[in-house]
Design a protein around this motif. Structure first.
Motif, PDB file in Angstrom:
ATOM      1  N   HIS A 108       0.820  -1.220   0.000  1.00 32.96           N
ATOM      2  CA  HIS A 108       0.000   0.000   0.000  1.00 32.96           C
ATOM      3  C   HIS A 108       0.851   1.266   0.000  1.00 32.96           C
ATOM      4  O   HIS A 108       0.303   2.369  -0.119  1.00 32.96           O
ATOM      5  CB  HIS A 108      -0.918   0.011   1.227  1.00 32.96           C
ATOM      6  CG  HIS A 108      -0.178  -0.039   2.530  1.00 32.96           C
ATOM      7  ND1 HIS A 108       0.570  -1.118   2.917  1.00 32.96           N
ATOM      8  CD2 HIS A 108      -0.060   0.879   3.532  1.00 32.96           C
ATOM      9  CE1 HIS A 108       1.113  -0.877   4.107  1.00 32.96           C
ATOM     10  NE2 HIS A 108       0.741   0.332   4.495  1.00 32.96           N
ATOM     11  N   ARG A 109       2.167   1.108   0.124  1.00 33.35           N
ATOM     12  CA  ARG A 109       3.026   2.299   0.183  1.00 33.35           C
ATOM     13  C   ARG A 109       3.496   2.741  -1.199  1.00 33.35           C
ATOM     14  O   ARG A 109       4.288   3.666  -1.313  1.00 33.35           O
ATOM     15  CB  ARG A 109       4.256   2.010   1.055  1.00 33.35           C
ATOM     16  CG  ARG A 109       3.898   1.652   2.478  1.00 33.35           C
ATOM     17  CD  ARG A 109       5.040   1.929   3.441  1.00 33.35           C
ATOM     18  NE  ARG A 109       4.634   1.563   4.788  1.00 33.35           N
ATOM     19  CZ  ARG A 109       4.855   0.361   5.332  1.00 33.35           C
ATOM     20  NH1 ARG A 109       5.503  -0.562   4.645  1.00 33.35           N
ATOM     21  NH2 ARG A 109       4.449   0.106   6.553  1.00 33.35           N
ATOM     22  N   HIS A 110       3.015   2.099  -2.242  1.00 38.34           N
ATOM     23  CA  HIS A 110       3.523   2.399  -3.584  1.00 38.34           C
ATOM     24  C   HIS A 110       2.466   3.012  -4.489  1.00 38.34           C
ATOM     25  O   HIS A 110       2.589   2.965  -5.713  1.00 38.34           O
ATOM     26  CB  HIS A 110       4.105   1.121  -4.212  1.00 38.34           C
ATOM     27  CG  HIS A 110       5.142   0.480  -3.344  1.00 38.34           C
ATOM     28  ND1 HIS A 110       6.386   1.042  -3.136  1.00 38.34           N
ATOM     29  CD2 HIS A 110       5.109  -0.633  -2.573  1.00 38.34           C
ATOM     30  CE1 HIS A 110       7.078   0.288  -2.292  1.00 38.34           C
ATOM     31  NE2 HIS A 110       6.317  -0.735  -1.935  1.00 38.34           N
ATOM     32  N   GLY A 111       1.440   3.569  -3.892  1.00 40.98           N
ATOM     33  CA  GLY A 111       0.410   4.242  -4.679  1.00 40.98           C
ATOM     34  C   GLY A 111      -0.408   3.280  -5.506  1.00 40.98           C
ATOM     35  O   GLY A 111      -0.484   2.083  -5.218  1.00 40.98           O
ATOM     36  N   VAL A 112      -1.001   3.828  -6.564  1.00 36.94           N
ATOM     37  CA  VAL A 112      -1.839   3.006  -7.450  1.00 36.94           C
ATOM     38  C   VAL A 112      -0.926   2.280  -8.430  1.00 36.94           C
ATOM     39  O   VAL A 112      -0.127   2.903  -9.135  1.00 36.94           O
ATOM     40  CB  VAL A 112      -2.856   3.891  -8.205  1.00 36.94           C
ATOM     41  CG1 VAL A 112      -3.652   3.057  -9.203  1.00 36.94           C
ATOM     42  CG2 VAL A 112      -3.791   4.584  -7.212  1.00 36.94           C
ATOM     43  N   LEU A 113      -1.030   0.947  -8.447  1.00 35.84           N
ATOM     44  CA  LEU A 113      -0.144   0.141  -9.287  1.00 35.84           C
ATOM     45  C   LEU A 113      -0.774  -0.099 -10.653  1.00 35.84           C
ATOM     46  O   LEU A 113      -2.002  -0.205 -10.768  1.00 35.84           O
ATOM     47  CB  LEU A 113       0.113  -1.206  -8.606  1.00 35.84           C
ATOM     48  CG  LEU A 113       0.737  -1.110  -7.204  1.00 35.84           C
ATOM     49  CD1 LEU A 113       0.767  -2.497  -6.544  1.00 35.84           C
ATOM     50  CD2 LEU A 113       2.148  -0.529  -7.280  1.00 35.84           C
ATOM     51  N   PHE A 114       0.072  -0.197 -11.667  1.00 32.33           N
ATOM     52  CA  PHE A 114      -0.424  -0.589 -12.988  1.00 32.33           C
ATOM     53  C   PHE A 114      -0.851  -2.051 -12.927  1.00 32.33           C
ATOM     54  O   PHE A 114      -0.141  -2.890 -12.344  1.00 32.33           O
ATOM     55  CB  PHE A 114       0.657  -0.424 -14.055  1.00 32.33           C
ATOM     56  CG  PHE A 114       0.985   1.006 -14.353  1.00 32.33           C
ATOM     57  CD1 PHE A 114       0.070   1.821 -15.016  1.00 32.33           C
ATOM     58  CD2 PHE A 114       2.214   1.554 -13.970  1.00 32.33           C
ATOM     59  CE1 PHE A 114       0.361   3.155 -15.293  1.00 32.33           C
ATOM     60  CE2 PHE A 114       2.514   2.876 -14.246  1.00 32.33           C
ATOM     61  CZ  PHE A 114       1.578   3.675 -14.901  1.00 32.33           C
ATOM     62  N   ALA A 115      -1.977  -2.359 -13.534  1.00 31.82           N
ATOM     63  CA  ALA A 115      -2.487  -3.733 -13.507  1.00 31.82           C
ATOM     64  C   ALA A 115      -1.423  -4.722 -13.993  1.00 31.82           C
ATOM     65  O   ALA A 115      -1.271  -5.819 -13.427  1.00 31.82           O
ATOM     66  CB  ALA A 115      -3.747  -3.831 -14.365  1.00 31.82           C
ATOM     67  N   ALA A 116      -0.656  -4.318 -15.004  1.00 35.93           N
ATOM     68  CA  ALA A 116       0.343  -5.225 -15.583  1.00 35.93           C
ATOM     69  C   ALA A 116       1.480  -5.526 -14.616  1.00 35.93           C
ATOM     70  O   ALA A 116       2.203  -6.510 -14.787  1.00 35.93           O
ATOM     71  CB  ALA A 116       0.900  -4.608 -16.862  1.00 35.93           C
ATOM     72  N   ASP A 117       1.661  -4.683 -13.580  1.00 32.72           N
ATOM     73  CA  ASP A 117       2.773  -4.879 -12.640  1.00 32.72           C
ATOM     74  C   ASP A 117       2.382  -5.710 -11.419  1.00 32.72           C
ATOM     75  O   ASP A 117       3.230  -6.099 -10.621  1.00 32.72           O
ATOM     76  CB  ASP A 117       3.282  -3.519 -12.128  1.00 32.72           C
ATOM     77  CG  ASP A 117       3.921  -2.706 -13.236  1.00 32.72           C
ATOM     78  OD1 ASP A 117       4.296  -3.319 -14.266  1.00 32.72           O
ATOM     79  OD2 ASP A 117       4.041  -1.481 -13.073  1.00 32.72           O
ATOM     80  N   ILE A 118       1.090  -5.949 -11.255  1.00 32.27           N
ATOM     81  CA  ILE A 118       0.622  -6.539  -9.993  1.00 32.27           C
ATOM     82  C   ILE A 118       1.153  -7.957  -9.794  1.00 32.27           C
ATOM     83  O   ILE A 118       1.669  -8.287  -8.714  1.00 32.27           O
ATOM     84  CB  ILE A 118      -0.919  -6.476  -9.919  1.00 32.27           C
ATOM     85  CG1 ILE A 118      -1.343  -5.019  -9.672  1.00 32.27           C
ATOM     86  CG2 ILE A 118      -1.456  -7.400  -8.829  1.00 32.27           C
ATOM     87  CD1 ILE A 118      -2.835  -4.792  -9.586  1.00 32.27           C
ATOM     88  N   ALA A 119       1.090  -8.785 -10.809  1.00 29.73           N
ATOM     89  CA  ALA A 119       1.501 -10.195 -10.647  1.00 29.73           C
ATOM     90  C   ALA A 119       2.939 -10.297 -10.147  1.00 29.73           C
ATOM     91  O   ALA A 119       3.262 -11.133  -9.291  1.00 29.73           O
ATOM     92  CB  ALA A 119       1.333 -10.938 -11.963  1.00 29.73           C
ATOM     93  N   ALA A 120       3.795  -9.412 -10.620  1.00 35.94           N
ATOM     94  CA  ALA A 120       5.213  -9.473 -10.248  1.00 35.94           C
ATOM     95  C   ALA A 120       5.441  -9.032  -8.805  1.00 35.94           C
ATOM     96  O   ALA A 120       6.528  -9.220  -8.261  1.00 35.94           O
ATOM     97  CB  ALA A 120       6.022  -8.584 -11.194  1.00 35.94           C
ATOM     98  N   ARG A 121       4.449  -8.440  -8.207  1.00 35.29           N
ATOM     99  CA  ARG A 121       4.617  -7.914  -6.837  1.00 35.29           C
ATOM    100  C   ARG A 121       4.028  -8.830  -5.770  1.00 35.29           C
ATOM    101  O   ARG A 121       3.950  -8.452  -4.610  1.00 35.29           O
ATOM    102  CB  ARG A 121       3.955  -6.535  -6.733  1.00 35.29           C
ATOM    103  CG  ARG A 121       4.712  -5.453  -7.488  1.00 35.29           C
ATOM    104  CD  ARG A 121       3.972  -4.136  -7.356  1.00 35.29           C
ATOM    105  NE  ARG A 121       4.695  -3.036  -7.949  1.00 35.29           N
ATOM    106  CZ  ARG A 121       5.504  -2.204  -7.276  1.00 35.29           C
ATOM    107  NH1 ARG A 121       5.684  -2.367  -5.986  1.00 35.29           N
ATOM    108  NH2 ARG A 121       6.118  -1.223  -7.899  1.00 35.29           N
ATOM    109  N   THR A 122       3.568 -10.015  -6.148  1.00 34.20           N
ATOM    110  CA  THR A 122       2.857 -10.843  -5.169  1.00 34.20           C
ATOM    111  C   THR A 122       3.732 -11.929  -4.531  1.00 34.20           C
ATOM    112  O   THR A 122       3.232 -12.743  -3.755  1.00 34.20           O
ATOM    113  CB  THR A 122       1.618 -11.513  -5.825  1.00 34.20           C
ATOM    114  OG1 THR A 122       2.059 -12.317  -6.909  1.00 34.20           O
ATOM    115  CG2 THR A 122       0.629 -10.482  -6.317  1.00 34.20           C
ATOM    116  N   ALA A 123       5.034 -11.893  -4.819  1.00 38.18           N
ATOM    117  CA  ALA A 123       5.915 -12.953  -4.316  1.00 38.18           C
ATOM    118  C   ALA A 123       5.927 -13.015  -2.789  1.00 38.18           C
ATOM    119  O   ALA A 123       6.010 -14.102  -2.212  1.00 38.18           O
ATOM    120  CB  ALA A 123       7.326 -12.738  -4.851  1.00 38.18           C
ATOM    121  N   GLY A 124       5.840 -11.869  -2.125  1.00 37.84           N
ATOM    122  CA  GLY A 124       5.915 -11.861  -0.656  1.00 37.84           C
ATOM    123  C   GLY A 124       4.563 -11.981   0.019  1.00 37.84           C
ATOM    124  O   GLY A 124       4.417 -11.577   1.184  1.00 37.84           O
TER     125      GLY A 124
END
Ligand SMILES: O=C(O)CCC(=O)C(=O)O
Length: 178
Positions: free
Chosen positions: A101-117
């Protein structure tokens, strides 16, 4: 409406008072096959469309008008999920990406890469889970015989710009009770 425990919690989160801005009842019955893909909660419900800087895109559905507000509005919202049943991975507990939540509004295309943790949020019946709308979250299907009922309440202290009104707004809470 609010119990003493909820009032105290809200008093700590919003010392100057806040208002309820959205309420949803999520029922994931035993063996339910609905799941929720990774997302942030970007839309707020308003009573009517009034164009205002930083507000948009807009959607209009049978239940009413919603809009994506400026990030500062979303960052002010706190969601409290009140759990009516014991909830764990087997009956569709929410999964979240801590800190997302500290990175603002994410691009939909970037979301999958951010779910590792990602981590699961088990909550006992009667417990509350707090989250920010910009926190990446998702939930799996239930493979359990146990239901998973959640009352999802969003609170904010923000007064929207002139002409815009929270559609589901309820009275102020905590130290700002009217
Ligand atoms: O309760 C769930 O499983 C999903 C909730 C959700 O996606 C939301 O509140 O935006």
């Amino acid at each position: 409406m609010a119990t003493d425990a909820l009032q105290q919690l809200l008093g700590r989160l919003f010392p100057a008072g806040c208002h309820l801005v959205k309420a949803i009842y999520f029922d994931k019955p035993a063996g339910s096959n609905w799941l929720v893909a990774w997302h942030q909660d970007l839309m707020v419900n308003v009573s009517q469309r009034v164009d205002s800087p930083g507000f948009g895109p807009w959607t209009s559905k049978a239940e009413g008008v919603s809009v994506q507000p400026p990030v500062a509005v979303l960052e002010n919202v706190c969601t409290i999920r009140l759990h009516l049943d014991d909830c764990d991975a087997s009956n569709g507990a929410l999964k979240v990406v801590p800190g997302s939540h500290r990175h603002g509004v994410l691009f939909a295309a970037d979301i999958a890469a951010r779910t590792a943790g990602a981590t699961g949020c088990a909550v006992p019946a009667g417990g509350a889970m707090l989250m920010r709308p910009l926190l990446l979250h998702a939930s799996n299907r239930s493979t359990s015989r146990r239901p998973r009922r959640v009352i999802h309440l969003e609170f904010s202290s923000v007064e929207l710009p002139a002409g815009l009104h929270w559609r589901e707004r309820l009275q102020r809470f905590s130290s700002g009770v009217e």
